[in-house]
Enzyme design. Structure first.
Site, mmCIF file in Angstrom:
data_model
loop_
_atom_site.group_PDB
_atom_site.id
_atom_site.type_symbol
_atom_site.label_atom_id
_atom_site.label_comp_id
_atom_site.label_asym_id
_atom_site.label_seq_id
_atom_site.Cartn_x
_atom_site.Cartn_y
_atom_site.Cartn_z
ATOM 1 N N PRO A 1 -2.436 12.081 0.102
ATOM 2 C CG PRO A 1 -3.497 12.875 -1.806
ATOM 3 C CD PRO A 1 -2.402 13.211 -0.837
ATOM 4 N NE ARG B 1 -3.387 4.164 -3.426
ATOM 5 C CZ ARG B 1 -2.616 5.206 -3.666
ATOM 6 N NH1 ARG B 1 -1.701 5.569 -2.792
ATOM 7 N NH2 ARG B 1 -2.753 5.891 -4.779
ATOM 8 C CE1 TYR C 1 1.841 3.758 -5.515
ATOM 9 C CE2 TYR C 1 -0.411 2.932 -5.391
ATOM 10 C CZ TYR C 1 0.512 3.827 -5.901
ATOM 11 O OH TYR C 1 0.114 4.792 -6.788
ATOM 12 C CG ASN D 1 4.569 9.659 -1.600
ATOM 13 O OD1 ASN D 1 4.022 10.252 -2.536
ATOM 14 N ND2 ASN D 1 4.660 8.344 -1.537
ATOM 15 C CB ALA E 1 -3.079 11.948 -6.664
ATOM 16 C CD GLU F 1 8.093 14.876 -6.292
ATOM 17 O OE1 GLU F 1 8.263 16.084 -6.523
ATOM 18 O OE2 GLU F 1 7.663 14.083 -7.152
ATOM 19 C CG HIS G 1 6.807 9.662 -6.130
ATOM 20 N ND1 HIS G 1 5.560 10.108 -5.785
ATOM 21 C CD2 HIS G 1 7.473 10.743 -6.610
ATOM 22 C CE1 HIS G 1 5.469 11.400 -6.038
ATOM 23 N NE2 HIS G 1 6.621 11.811 -6.547
ATOM 24 N NE ARG H 1 1.916 3.674 -11.187
ATOM 25 C CZ ARG H 1 1.226 4.030 -10.092
ATOM 26 N NH1 ARG H 1 1.833 4.695 -9.127
ATOM 27 N NH2 ARG H 1 -0.040 3.709 -9.974
HETATM 28 C C1 DQA Z 1 2.792 7.796 -5.440
HETATM 29 C C2 DQA Z 1 2.623 7.946 -6.947
HETATM 30 C C3 DQA Z 1 1.430 8.840 -7.262
HETATM 31 O O1 DQA Z 1 1.257 8.949 -8.673
HETATM 32 C C4 DQA Z 1 0.158 8.257 -6.679
HETATM 33 O O2 DQA Z 1 -0.924 9.126 -6.903
HETATM 34 C C5 DQA Z 1 0.298 7.928 -5.238
HETATM 35 C C6 DQA Z 1 1.521 7.286 -4.785
HETATM 36 C C7 DQA Z 1 3.944 6.816 -5.076
HETATM 37 O O3 DQA Z 1 4.400 6.849 -3.946
HETATM 38 O O4 DQA Z 1 4.345 6.005 -5.910
HETATM 39 O O5 DQA Z 1 -0.627 8.113 -4.446
HETATM 40 O O6 DQA Z 1 3.126 9.058 -4.888
#
Ligand code: DQA
Length: 142
Positions: free
Chosen positions: A10, A18, A23, A74, A77, A98, A100, A107
């Site tokens: 999401p 965003r 990001y 990824n 949330a 996984e 990110h 964070r």
């Molecule tokens: C994320 C980190 C998550 O906490 C956040 O909800 C995202 C992006 C990242 O790629 O840093 O949507 O997955």
């Protein structure tokens, strides 16, 4: 030929607009193109999906059985609370990595818990768009 599925959860469709400070300014399309270029060098086939819906992501993980050698995900949330995605990963018995963009451990407190990571081969967090490229290389080496 090795086939790797990239799943984005999401709000990742909004990358580039965003929270750029966290990001970055690359869009998801930019990231996918970058991954494609690297995958060509490695002689790997890559496919991409993004969804804002938990059930769609779960369906895609189920469909990946027998079709892909590995998944890079990824979960956005969902990382922090989706036991359903965790169970889907566990069920399909495919290697999953996984990723990110941000360092989820640097964070808010609630982001420092991943319910997905324990059922993955490993996690790459905090390298921006390079997290995806690093994940590709990790998947290539499996
Ligand atoms: C994320 C980190 C998550 O906490 C956040 O909800 C995202 C992006 C990242 O790629 O840093 O949507 O997955």
């Amino acid at each position: 030929m090795k086939k790797i599925l990239f799943i984005n959860g999401p709000n990742l469709n909004l990358l580039g607009e965003r929270e750029k400070g966290i990001y970055g300014s690359s869009t998801l399309e930019d990231i996918n193109m970058l991954v494609c270029r690297e995958a060509e060098k490695l002689d790997i086939l890559v496919e991409f999906m993004q969804s804002n819906h938990e059930g769609d992501i779960i369906d895609k993980i189920h469909e990946a059985r027998g079709r892909y050698h590995a998944i890079v995900i990824n979960p956005g949330a969902f990382t922090h609370y989706s036991i359903a995605i965790r169970d889907a990963i566990k069920a399909v018995e495919l290697p999953v990595i996984e990723v990110h963009l941000s360092n989820i451990y640097a964070r808010e407190e609630f982001r420092s818990k991943s319910v997905i990571a324990p059922v993955c081969i490993g996690q790459i967090s905090g390298f921006g768009v390079d997290s995806y490229v690093l994940a590709l290389y990790a998947a290539a080496g499996l």
